[in-house]
Design an enzyme around this catalytic site. Structure first.
Site, PDB file in Angstrom:
ATOM      1  N   ALA A 125       1.035  -0.867   0.024  1.00  0.00           N
ATOM      2  CA  ALA A 125       0.115   0.320   0.000  1.00  0.00           C
ATOM      3  C   ALA A 125       1.042   1.181   0.160  1.00  0.00           C
ATOM      4  O   ALA A 125       1.808   1.644   0.685  1.00  0.00           O
ATOM      5  CB  ALA A 125      -0.630  -0.130   1.216  1.00  0.00           C
ATOM      6  N   GLY A 133       0.363  -4.759   0.210  1.00  0.00           N
ATOM      7  CA  GLY A 133      -0.886  -5.273  -0.271  1.00  0.00           C
ATOM      8  C   GLY A 133      -0.785  -5.578  -1.355  1.00  0.00           C
ATOM      9  O   GLY A 133      -1.049  -6.369  -1.742  1.00  0.00           O
ATOM     10  N   GLU A 172      -0.457  -9.551  -0.331  1.00  0.00           N
ATOM     11  CA  GLU A 172      -1.797  -9.436   0.313  1.00  0.00           C
ATOM     12  C   GLU A 172      -2.921  -9.626  -1.300  1.00  0.00           C
ATOM     13  O   GLU A 172      -3.501 -10.486  -1.704  1.00  0.00           O
ATOM     14  CB  GLU A 172      -2.088  -8.651   0.383  1.00  0.00           C
ATOM     15  N   GLU A 183       4.885  -4.862   7.498  1.00  0.00           N
ATOM     16  CA  GLU A 183       3.751  -4.084   8.046  1.00  0.00           C
ATOM     17  C   GLU A 183       4.049  -3.679   9.612  1.00  0.00           C
ATOM     18  O   GLU A 183       3.965  -2.608  10.258  1.00  0.00           O
ATOM     19  CB  GLU A 183       2.164  -4.379   7.923  1.00  0.00           C
TER      20      GLU A 183
HETATM   21  N1  COA Z   1       4.743   3.282  -1.105  1.00  0.00           N
HETATM   22  C1  COA Z   1       4.511   4.449  -1.623  1.00  0.00           C
HETATM   23  N2  COA Z   1       6.014   4.549  -2.042  1.00  0.00           N
HETATM   24  C2  COA Z   1       6.722   3.715  -2.009  1.00  0.00           C
HETATM   25  C3  COA Z   1       6.453   1.846  -2.108  1.00  0.00           C
HETATM   26  C4  COA Z   1       5.158   2.045  -0.751  1.00  0.00           C
HETATM   27  N3  COA Z   1       4.558   0.783  -0.490  1.00  0.00           N
HETATM   28  N4  COA Z   1       7.242   1.426  -1.779  1.00  0.00           N
HETATM   29  C5  COA Z   1       8.677   2.185  -2.480  1.00  0.00           C
HETATM   30  N5  COA Z   1       8.255   3.686  -2.925  1.00  0.00           N
HETATM   31  C6  COA Z   1       8.275   4.726  -3.194  1.00  0.00           C
HETATM   32  C7  COA Z   1       9.851   4.498  -2.622  1.00  0.00           C
HETATM   33  O1  COA Z   1       9.325   5.795  -1.600  1.00  0.00           O
HETATM   34  C8  COA Z   1      10.858   5.463  -4.144  1.00  0.00           C
HETATM   35  O2  COA Z   1       9.805   6.574  -4.184  1.00  0.00           O
HETATM   36  P1  COA Z   1      11.078   7.662  -4.593  1.00  0.00           P
HETATM   37  O3  COA Z   1      11.847   7.825  -5.666  1.00  0.00           O
HETATM   38  O4  COA Z   1       9.883   8.949  -4.402  1.00  0.00           O
HETATM   39  O5  COA Z   1      11.630   8.171  -2.697  1.00  0.00           O
HETATM   40  C9  COA Z   1      10.533   4.610  -4.715  1.00  0.00           C
HETATM   41  O6  COA Z   1       9.289   3.681  -4.219  1.00  0.00           O
HETATM   42  C10 COA Z   1      11.210   3.609  -5.468  1.00  0.00           C
HETATM   43  O7  COA Z   1      11.943   3.110  -3.520  1.00  0.00           O
HETATM   44  P2  COA Z   1      13.139   2.796  -2.885  1.00  0.00           P
HETATM   45  O8  COA Z   1      12.730   2.253  -1.975  1.00  0.00           O
HETATM   46  O9  COA Z   1      13.836   3.837  -3.604  1.00  0.00           O
HETATM   47  O10 COA Z   1      13.568   1.619  -3.747  1.00  0.00           O
HETATM   48  P3  COA Z   1      14.728   0.120  -2.993  1.00  0.00           P
HETATM   49  O11 COA Z   1      15.351  -1.144  -4.126  1.00  0.00           O
HETATM   50  O12 COA Z   1      15.395   0.836  -2.220  1.00  0.00           O
HETATM   51  O13 COA Z   1      14.623  -0.094  -1.716  1.00  0.00           O
HETATM   52  C11 COA Z   1      12.052  -1.957  -1.232  1.00  0.00           C
HETATM   53  C12 COA Z   1      12.742  -1.288  -2.529  1.00  0.00           C
HETATM   54  C13 COA Z   1      10.791  -2.442  -1.936  1.00  0.00           C
HETATM   55  C14 COA Z   1      12.990  -3.133  -0.177  1.00  0.00           C
HETATM   56  C15 COA Z   1      11.373  -0.479  -0.981  1.00  0.00           C
HETATM   57  O14 COA Z   1      10.868   0.356  -1.494  1.00  0.00           O
HETATM   58  C16 COA Z   1      10.700  -0.538   0.433  1.00  0.00           C
HETATM   59  O15 COA Z   1      10.460  -0.902   1.735  1.00  0.00           O
HETATM   60  N6  COA Z   1       8.945  -0.693   0.498  1.00  0.00           N
HETATM   61  C17 COA Z   1       8.060  -0.604   1.031  1.00  0.00           C
HETATM   62  C18 COA Z   1       7.918  -1.930   1.537  1.00  0.00           C
HETATM   63  C19 COA Z   1       6.559  -1.779   2.843  1.00  0.00           C
HETATM   64  O16 COA Z   1       7.061  -1.737   3.463  1.00  0.00           O
HETATM   65  N7  COA Z   1       5.247  -1.768   2.026  1.00  0.00           N
HETATM   66  C20 COA Z   1       4.610  -2.271   3.041  1.00  0.00           C
HETATM   67  C21 COA Z   1       3.644  -1.120   2.571  1.00  0.00           C
HETATM   68  S1  COA Z   1       2.677  -1.535   4.428  1.00  0.00           S
END
Ligand code: COA
Length: 260
Positions: free
Chosen positions: A66, A111, A114, A134
């Site tokens: 999400a 999500g 999910e 989460e």
């Molecule tokens: N919601 C909003 N934005 C998200 C996102 C999310 N769930 N997951 C990634 N993004 C965005 C990042 O903020 C970043 O945006 P920006 O370039 O404007 O700063 C872009 O997507 C790229 O992500 P980034 O974190 O730079 O990539 P990465 O390769 O370093 O890491 C992940 C990849 C997937 C490990 C990391 O993005 C992450 O942990 N995301 C969140 C996952 C999460 O907790 N999801 C559950 C949500 S309830």
């Protein structure tokens, strides 16, 4: 309908929905959830579409969860409404009456995983990672993950995945039964389409009845589920497709099902 955050195409009876926010790793914001609901309804209503494939745009992610920018602003009752809405959208997917495959081409987190769990089957790229992170954000999965993961992989796996928030590689996801098939990244699309086309080549009414029978049995005793199975078996025996399927076998030819 035109979509801003989804790409939707149909070929050979298979619809493909691609979540298309690659700059945000296809994170599901509210607008995308609303579009998904409409896209699922359209797939359900279109008789020429017999199956659905869901994937994410770009090389990195299926769906990275999400949208955390939106989640960060939530008040408790808004959080409840959001979880309820997400659950309803995913329930529409689960109840399409048509088989769906999540093609996990990269990160499937929160999500995103999910959503994949609400699909009939899951295929995954050997380099993808999945998890329910989460608790690291101080929340819990809210789009059915606590319930579906426990049903698909068992409560032991669900407790470990949900409580640690860890990410798992494709091999581990396959080992514990969270995904059905692993492919090399370059073979994923072709392998997934072949799997979908195999299912679409089977008797469509039988596929639908089988899906419904398994789903309804999840919340029943074995005995109650088997009674539903008897009724569905009898319903299948009323169809033209049953006659055609059996005739084709006896005549040593491929069945020509008509979905009737
Ligand atoms: N919601 C909003 N934005 C998200 C996102 C999310 N769930 N997951 C990634 N993004 C965005 C990042 O903020 C970043 O945006 P920006 O370039 O404007 O700063 C872009 O997507 C790229 O992500 P980034 O974190 O730079 O990539 P990465 O390769 O370093 O890491 C992940 C990849 C997937 C490990 C990391 O993005 C992450 O942990 N995301 C969140 C996952 C999460 O907790 N999801 C559950 C949500 S309830």
């Amino acid at each position: 309908m035109g979509y801003s955050n989804l790409l939707v195409e149909t070929a050979d009876g298979l619809a493909t929905i691609t979540v298309n926010r690659p700059d945000k790793l296809n994170a599901l914001n509210h607008a995308t959830l609303i579009e998904m609901a409409a896209a699922f309804d359209a797939v359900k209503a279109d008789a020429t579409v017999r199956g659905l494939l869901i994937t994410g745009a770009g090389p990195k992610a299926f769906i990275a969860g999400a949208d955390i920018e939106e989640l960060a602003k939530m008040k408790p009752l808004a959080a409840k409404d959001l979880a309820y809405f997400g659950q309803q959208v995913y329930a529409r997917l689960e109840k399409l009456g048509k088989p769906s495959i999540a093609m996990i081409n990269g990160f499937a987190l929160g999500g995103g995983l999910e959503l994949a769990l609400a699909c009939t089957l899951r295929t995954i790229s050997a380099t993808a990672k999945v998890g329910l992170p989460e608790v690291s954000l101080g929340i819990i999965p809210g789009y059915g993950g606590t319930q579906r993961l426990a049903r698909i992989a068992g409560p032991g796996v669900a407790r470990e995945w949900v409580l640690t928030g860890d990410m798992y590689d494709a091999a581990e996801a396959h080992r514990v039964g969270v995904v059905n098939r692993i492919s090399a990244p370059e073979a994923l699309l072709d392998d997934t389409r072949k799997l979908a086309q195999k299912i679409l080549s089977r008797g469509p009414v039988a596929v639908r009845l089988a899906l419904e029978t398994i789903a309804r049995g999840q919340n029943m005793t074995q005995q109650e589920g088997e009674l539903i199975e008897c009724d569905m078996f009898a319903l299948a025996a009323t169809t033209s497709d049953m006659k055609e399927g059996m005739r084709a076998f006896l005549e040593k030819r491929k069945a020509n099902f008509t979905n009737s």
